[in-house]
Structure formats: C-alpha cells, structure tokens
Design a protein around this motif. Sequence first.
Motif, PDB file in Angstrom:
ATOM      1  N   SER A 134      45.947  29.662  36.742  1.00 12.89           N
ATOM      2  CA  SER A 134      44.999  29.991  35.669  1.00 12.89           C
ATOM      3  C   SER A 134      43.566  29.619  36.040  1.00 12.89           C
ATOM      4  O   SER A 134      42.676  29.681  35.200  1.00 12.89           O
ATOM      5  CB  SER A 134      45.410  29.297  34.372  1.00 12.89           C
ATOM      6  N   GLY A 135      43.374  29.227  37.301  1.00 11.11           N
ATOM      7  CA  GLY A 135      42.033  28.904  37.772  1.00 11.11           C
ATOM      8  C   GLY A 135      41.567  27.492  37.466  1.00 11.11           C
ATOM      9  O   GLY A 135      40.411  27.155  37.693  1.00 11.11           O
TER      10      GLY A 135
ATOM     11  N   ARG B 131      34.772  27.168  36.918  1.00  8.28           N
ATOM     12  CA  ARG B 131      35.283  27.904  35.757  1.00  8.28           C
ATOM     13  C   ARG B 131      36.715  28.365  36.012  1.00  8.28           C
ATOM     14  O   ARG B 131      37.043  28.778  37.118  1.00  8.28           O
ATOM     15  CB  ARG B 131      34.408  29.121  35.484  1.00  8.28           C
ATOM     16  N   ASP B 132      37.535  28.305  34.962  1.00 11.63           N
ATOM     17  CA  ASP B 132      38.904  28.799  35.080  1.00 11.63           C
ATOM     18  C   ASP B 132      38.935  30.290  34.730  1.00 11.63           C
ATOM     19  O   ASP B 132      37.887  30.926  34.589  1.00 11.63           O
ATOM     20  CB  ASP B 132      39.854  27.976  34.212  1.00 11.63           C
ATOM     21  N   ALA B 133      40.122  30.859  34.572  1.00 11.92           N
ATOM     22  CA  ALA B 133      40.265  32.291  34.303  1.00 11.92           C
ATOM     23  C   ALA B 133      39.629  32.703  32.976  1.00 11.92           C
ATOM     24  O   ALA B 133      39.273  33.867  32.797  1.00 11.92           O
ATOM     25  CB  ALA B 133      41.744  32.673  34.315  1.00 11.92           C
TER      26      ALA B 133
ATOM     27  N   GLY C 110      51.470  26.949  39.845  1.00 10.94           N
ATOM     28  CA  GLY C 110      50.529  26.695  40.924  1.00 10.94           C
ATOM     29  C   GLY C 110      49.834  25.351  40.864  1.00 10.94           C
ATOM     30  O   GLY C 110      48.883  25.109  41.597  1.00 10.94           O
ATOM     31  N   LYS C 111      50.297  24.445  40.009  1.00 11.09           N
ATOM     32  CA  LYS C 111      49.682  23.116  39.924  1.00 11.09           C
ATOM     33  C   LYS C 111      50.021  22.289  41.152  1.00 11.09           C
ATOM     34  O   LYS C 111      51.141  22.342  41.662  1.00 11.09           O
ATOM     35  CB  LYS C 111      50.186  22.357  38.698  1.00 11.09           C
ATOM     36  N   THR C 112      49.047  21.506  41.606  1.00 14.27           N
ATOM     37  CA  THR C 112      49.278  20.563  42.699  1.00 14.27           C
ATOM     38  C   THR C 112      49.685  19.212  42.114  1.00 14.27           C
ATOM     39  O   THR C 112      49.557  18.984  40.911  1.00 14.27           O
ATOM     40  CB  THR C 112      48.000  20.376  43.542  1.00 14.27           C
ATOM     41  N   ILE C 113      50.145  18.324  42.990  1.00 14.71           N
ATOM     42  CA  ILE C 113      50.484  16.972  42.546  1.00 14.71           C
ATOM     43  C   ILE C 113      49.247  16.293  41.964  1.00 14.71           C
ATOM     44  O   ILE C 113      49.324  15.578  40.969  1.00 14.71           O
ATOM     45  CB  ILE C 113      51.059  16.122  43.698  1.00 14.71           C
ATOM     46  N   LEU C 114      48.090  16.542  42.558  1.00 18.89           N
ATOM     47  CA  LEU C 114      46.846  15.958  42.058  1.00 18.89           C
ATOM     48  C   LEU C 114      46.567  16.429  40.634  1.00 18.89           C
ATOM     49  O   LEU C 114      46.144  15.645  39.783  1.00 18.89           O
ATOM     50  CB  LEU C 114      45.686  16.318  42.987  1.00 18.89           C
TER      51      LEU C 114
END
Length: 157
Positions: free
Chosen positions: A81-82, A111-113, A49-53
Amino acid sequence: MTSPVLRIPHTLVRYTDESRIDTLLQAYDREGLDALVTRLGVNVRVSGGKTILMLAAERDHLLATTSLLCRHADVAAVDDSGKTALHYAAMSGADGVAEVLIDAGAPVDMRDAEGRTPLWYAAARNYPDSAIVDVFLRAGANPRLRDHHGVNANDML
C-alpha cells in the motif's frame, strides 16, 4: 545431457509467516529474530508486503527496531500500500520508534498509495498534542501535503 540449473536471483523478495515474526517480537526473542534475519534476510516480507521493520514499528517495539536497523534494514522500503515503517510508527503513536527511524534516514514526507504521509497518520490517529506529531514536525515534515482526498495534517491539528 544434463538439464540447466535454475538460478534464482538473490534480489527476489522473500516472504515468511507473520505470526512467527509476531511471536518473536512479542517475546523479544532476540536470538530467534537474529536467526530468522540471518536465514531469510533483514528485509524479508510477510503478507501485504510488510517487512519485519514495519511490523516492529507497528507494534512500537523499540529494541527490535533498533536491532533491525543495526542489521541495515531498509528504512525506505514500502509495502503493497506504499507505507513505510515510519507510516506504521505514526499510526501506532510510537514516537520513540519514529525518532529512531528518522535518525536512520527514513524519509519523513514519503506518501503512501493514498497520498498520505506519516505525519498525516500521526495527526489523524493521535491527539494533536501527542509526542508523535511533535517528532515529525521537529524532523521537518510538511503538514501541508494533501492526500488524494485533499486533506492534510494541518486540517487535523
């Protein structure tokens, strides 16, 4: 009788191959990156789910980050993973990228997961006197926010 046309909403997330984006970022092939973004969208995703950014921030690529922000990349987008692009900049110690992301409106205390903020990662993965920690503290990041295990950035500084 004609069959109905299936219309896919433009809001669906699009995915592409991370190695292709990696090649464009490593060579900083701006034309290639622009063509990919034009064709697939600035917020296209890769595995996880990572974006190019996020990839540009993770690789400490300031020019690509700036270019993507000029094309209105979502600074608050999260991966599976948030994590945001700012989390990835923090993990790689990319202080220049972090400053640009913060200036573009990236939330510093997201905050991430695991309940970890970008400052948490900056403190955990970099020396306490590094520039990346200072970037977050100057931006008003809260060093007292604890993750799901009860650890905060202050514990590591």
